[in-house]
Design an enzyme around this catalytic site. Sequence first.
Site, mmCIF file in Angstrom:
data_model
loop_
_atom_site.group_PDB
_atom_site.id
_atom_site.type_symbol
_atom_site.label_atom_id
_atom_site.label_comp_id
_atom_site.label_asym_id
_atom_site.label_seq_id
_atom_site.Cartn_x
_atom_site.Cartn_y
_atom_site.Cartn_z
ATOM 1 N N GLU A 60 0.830 -1.205 0.000
ATOM 2 C CA GLU A 60 0.000 0.000 0.000
ATOM 3 C C GLU A 60 0.861 1.251 0.000
ATOM 4 O O GLU A 60 0.630 2.184 -0.762
ATOM 5 C CB GLU A 60 -0.919 0.012 1.224
ATOM 6 C CG GLU A 60 -1.779 1.274 1.289
ATOM 7 C CD GLU A 60 -2.529 1.390 2.598
ATOM 8 O OE1 GLU A 60 -3.193 2.422 2.790
ATOM 9 O OE2 GLU A 60 -2.434 0.467 3.422
ATOM 10 N N HIS A 98 6.628 9.368 -19.226
ATOM 11 C CA HIS A 98 6.332 8.204 -18.411
ATOM 12 C C HIS A 98 6.250 6.975 -19.300
ATOM 13 O O HIS A 98 6.120 7.067 -20.516
ATOM 14 C CB HIS A 98 5.020 8.409 -17.659
ATOM 15 C CG HIS A 98 5.101 9.460 -16.592
ATOM 16 N ND1 HIS A 98 4.097 9.694 -15.685
ATOM 17 C CD2 HIS A 98 6.081 10.355 -16.285
ATOM 18 C CE1 HIS A 98 4.443 10.664 -14.868
ATOM 19 N NE2 HIS A 98 5.641 11.086 -15.221
ATOM 20 N N GLU A 100 3.984 4.791 -19.838
ATOM 21 C CA GLU A 100 2.761 4.629 -20.638
ATOM 22 C C GLU A 100 2.837 5.454 -21.922
ATOM 23 O O GLU A 100 2.518 4.968 -23.012
ATOM 24 C CB GLU A 100 1.534 5.054 -19.814
ATOM 25 C CG GLU A 100 1.286 4.201 -18.587
ATOM 26 C CD GLU A 100 1.946 4.731 -17.328
ATOM 27 O OE1 GLU A 100 1.466 4.414 -16.224
ATOM 28 O OE2 GLU A 100 2.948 5.489 -17.445
ATOM 29 N N CYS A 128 -0.900 7.826 -13.895
ATOM 30 C CA CYS A 128 -1.195 9.144 -13.350
ATOM 31 C C CYS A 128 -2.260 9.791 -14.245
ATOM 32 O O CYS A 128 -2.633 9.242 -15.288
ATOM 33 C CB CYS A 128 0.061 10.004 -13.301
ATOM 34 S SG CYS A 128 0.725 10.456 -14.928
ATOM 35 N N CYS A 131 -1.022 10.493 -17.897
ATOM 36 C CA CYS A 131 -0.901 9.280 -18.713
ATOM 37 C C CYS A 131 -2.274 8.721 -19.057
ATOM 38 O O CYS A 131 -2.494 8.210 -20.165
ATOM 39 C CB CYS A 131 -0.066 8.238 -17.989
ATOM 40 S SG CYS A 131 1.701 8.620 -17.958
#
Length: 224
Positions: A60, A98, A100, A128, A131
């Site tokens: 997490e 990034h 992606e 994000c 992206c």
Amino acid sequence: MAQKEESPEAAAPTSQNGEDLEDLDDPEKLKELIELPPFEIVTGERLPVNFFKFQFRNVEYSSGRNKTFLCYVVEAQSKGGQVQASRGYLEDEHAAAHAEEAFFNTIMPAFDPALRYNVTWYVSSSPCAACADRIIKTLSKTKNLRLLILVGRLFMWEEPEIQAALKKLKEAGCRLRIMKPQDFEYVWQNFVEQEEGESKTFEPWEDIQENFLYYEEKLADILK
């Protein structure tokens, strides 16, 4: 609930390439690693074992995990039914493009309208907002593309902007789900370097199933 890792203050320092710096005795070497310039986009067929074990772990609290690792499978099918498949991975340092965005810029810069593309991503964390917007725009103008994104962790999922972006991804036709333990095993077998002398059997971490269920519940709440 997914188990949290150590706080940023307590976490051992890591270099930008994911190396554990705690055991380094040479102050100059330590300084050199910490001050490395941002990585460029890296592409390849298999990623190092230590990167997978650290970056893909579905914790997490993702302290120190400042990269995105994207493993992809591209299936391009012609009208005659012939399928061409390719696979590989991308990594970034969140300093420039990034992973992606780099996928569309470097792996598939142009889509052939005569082919149908089924693309699967196995990503260390979800996109994000920027992206997600790039993915949505690509899907909207590329009707012959189907995209499935499997993520190990949800990136900043409590932020309204991120939640809105994930909902828009779903609305755009992008299939998004959390990686199950079997998906981590698939990545291990197909995208991770198998080092000589090391066990080739995937050994799941203790809380892998618990954390999967935690993130699955969070994503379902966001997308409902």
